[in-house]
Write a protein that holds these residues in place. Structure first.
Motif, short mmCIF file in Angstrom:
data_model
loop_
_atom_site.label_atom_id
_atom_site.label_comp_id
_atom_site.label_asym_id
_atom_site.label_seq_id
_atom_site.Cartn_x
_atom_site.Cartn_y
_atom_site.Cartn_z
N LYS A 25 -9.67 -7.33 -8.52
CA LYS A 25 -9.28 -5.98 -8.10
C LYS A 25 -7.79 -5.85 -7.78
O LYS A 25 -7.26 -4.75 -7.77
CB LYS A 25 -10.09 -5.57 -6.86
CG LYS A 25 -11.54 -5.28 -7.16
CD LYS A 25 -12.28 -4.88 -5.89
CE LYS A 25 -13.73 -4.57 -6.18
NZ LYS A 25 -14.56 -5.76 -6.25
N ILE A 26 -7.12 -6.94 -7.53
CA ILE A 26 -5.70 -6.89 -7.17
C ILE A 26 -4.89 -6.36 -8.34
O ILE A 26 -4.99 -6.87 -9.45
CB ILE A 26 -5.20 -8.29 -6.72
CG1 ILE A 26 -5.93 -8.72 -5.46
CG2 ILE A 26 -3.69 -8.28 -6.51
CD1 ILE A 26 -5.70 -10.17 -5.06
N GLY A 27 -4.13 -5.31 -8.07
CA GLY A 27 -3.28 -4.73 -9.11
C GLY A 27 -4.00 -3.88 -10.13
O GLY A 27 -3.48 -3.62 -11.21
N MET A 28 -5.20 -3.42 -9.80
CA MET A 28 -5.95 -2.61 -10.77
C MET A 28 -5.27 -1.26 -11.01
O MET A 28 -4.52 -0.79 -10.16
CB MET A 28 -7.40 -2.42 -10.30
CG MET A 28 -7.57 -1.55 -9.09
SD MET A 28 -9.28 -1.22 -8.54
CE MET A 28 -10.31 -2.16 -9.56
N PRO A 29 -5.51 -0.65 -12.16
CA PRO A 29 -4.90 0.65 -12.46
C PRO A 29 -5.30 1.71 -11.43
O PRO A 29 -6.39 1.66 -10.85
CB PRO A 29 -5.47 0.99 -13.84
CG PRO A 29 -5.96 -0.30 -14.41
CD PRO A 29 -6.32 -1.16 -13.24
N ALA A 30 -4.43 2.69 -11.24
CA ALA A 30 -4.64 3.73 -10.23
C ALA A 30 -5.93 4.50 -10.43
O ALA A 30 -6.63 4.82 -9.46
CB ALA A 30 -3.45 4.68 -10.21
N SER B 231 -8.80 2.36 -9.32
CA SER B 231 -8.71 2.25 -7.87
C SER B 231 -9.29 3.49 -7.20
O SER B 231 -10.06 3.40 -6.24
CB SER B 231 -7.26 2.05 -7.46
OG SER B 231 -7.13 1.94 -6.07
N ASP C 14 -4.08 5.04 -5.04
CA ASP C 14 -3.53 4.14 -6.04
C ASP C 14 -3.42 2.70 -5.53
O ASP C 14 -3.26 1.77 -6.31
CB ASP C 14 -2.17 4.64 -6.54
CG ASP C 14 -1.12 4.72 -5.44
OD1 ASP C 14 -1.48 4.99 -4.27
OD2 ASP C 14 0.07 4.52 -5.75
N GLN C 15 -3.52 2.52 -4.21
CA GLN C 15 -3.42 1.19 -3.61
C GLN C 15 -4.76 0.65 -3.13
O GLN C 15 -4.87 -0.51 -2.76
CB GLN C 15 -2.45 1.22 -2.42
CG GLN C 15 -1.04 1.56 -2.81
CD GLN C 15 -0.15 1.72 -1.59
OE1 GLN C 15 -0.51 1.35 -0.48
NE2 GLN C 15 1.02 2.30 -1.79
N THR D 19 -6.16 -2.62 -4.72
CA THR D 19 -5.41 -3.81 -4.33
C THR D 19 -5.69 -4.20 -2.89
O THR D 19 -5.88 -5.39 -2.58
CB THR D 19 -3.90 -3.58 -4.55
OG1 THR D 19 -3.69 -3.39 -5.96
CG2 THR D 19 -3.08 -4.76 -4.08
N TRP E 3 -7.36 -7.74 -1.95
CA TRP E 3 -6.81 -8.73 -1.02
C TRP E 3 -7.79 -9.00 0.13
O TRP E 3 -7.91 -10.14 0.59
CB TRP E 3 -5.45 -8.30 -0.48
CG TRP E 3 -4.34 -8.56 -1.45
CD1 TRP E 3 -3.60 -7.63 -2.11
CD2 TRP E 3 -3.87 -9.84 -1.88
NE1 TRP E 3 -2.69 -8.26 -2.93
CE2 TRP E 3 -2.83 -9.62 -2.81
CE3 TRP E 3 -4.23 -11.15 -1.60
CZ2 TRP E 3 -2.15 -10.65 -3.45
CZ3 TRP E 3 -3.54 -12.19 -2.23
CH2 TRP E 3 -2.53 -11.93 -3.14
#
Length: 153
Positions: free
Chosen positions: A24-29, A32, A52-53, A56, A60
């Protein structure tokens, strides 16, 4: 709780959750936002995280929980508390949608079966938490008695 019991309860869920988090880290907005909208059905407070975050942040969080479950130096009670809280959040998604349960509101419907399986994580978390808090009492009492007897002889 002995080492093998602890490892059996921690390794598989820990690896699974760690892998899920890393994915899931850095997945597209847009992805997300989709996960956030779904999560908000059970935990409305997640809407406060920028959409959008969200993926991520969730990634984490899952990575930290998975790592804690896999790290042998993290006490069972702490790992169990984290897993219990995480699984309660997952089960809130299950109970938030009436279509997930049969008419009794508890047993899973076909649609809710995949979320209902998260109840196993709750059982593991509670087992680690309770075992970590209360499992060593008998052993500690025996060790203290033996130490006291040795000191007095």
């Amino acid at each position: 709780m002995n080492f093998l019991t602890s490892a059996a309860l921690r390794v598989i869920p820990g690896a699974f959750i760690l892998n899920s988090g890393i994915g899931k880290i850095g997945m597209p907005a847009d992805a997300s936002k989709g996960i956030q909208d779904f999560a908000a059905t059970g935990v409305p407070a997640v809407k406060e995280i920028p959409s959008d975050q969200f993926g991520t942040v969730l990634g984490w969080s899952e990575t930290a929980l998975g790592g804690a479950l896999l790290a042998p130096f993290v006490p069972n009670a702490a790992a169990g508390a984290g897993l219990t809280a995480f699984s309660v959040g997952l089960l809130s998604l299950y109970f938030a949608d009436d279509d997930n349960t049969e008419e009794d509101g508890i047993r899973p419907s076909e649609q809710g079966l995949s979320l209902a399986k998260d109840s196993f994580l709750l059982a593991i978390g509670l087992g680690l938490l309770v075992g970590g808090l209360f499992g060593g009492k008998k052993k500690n009492k025996k060790a203290k008695k033996a130490k006291k007897a040795k000191k007095n002889s």
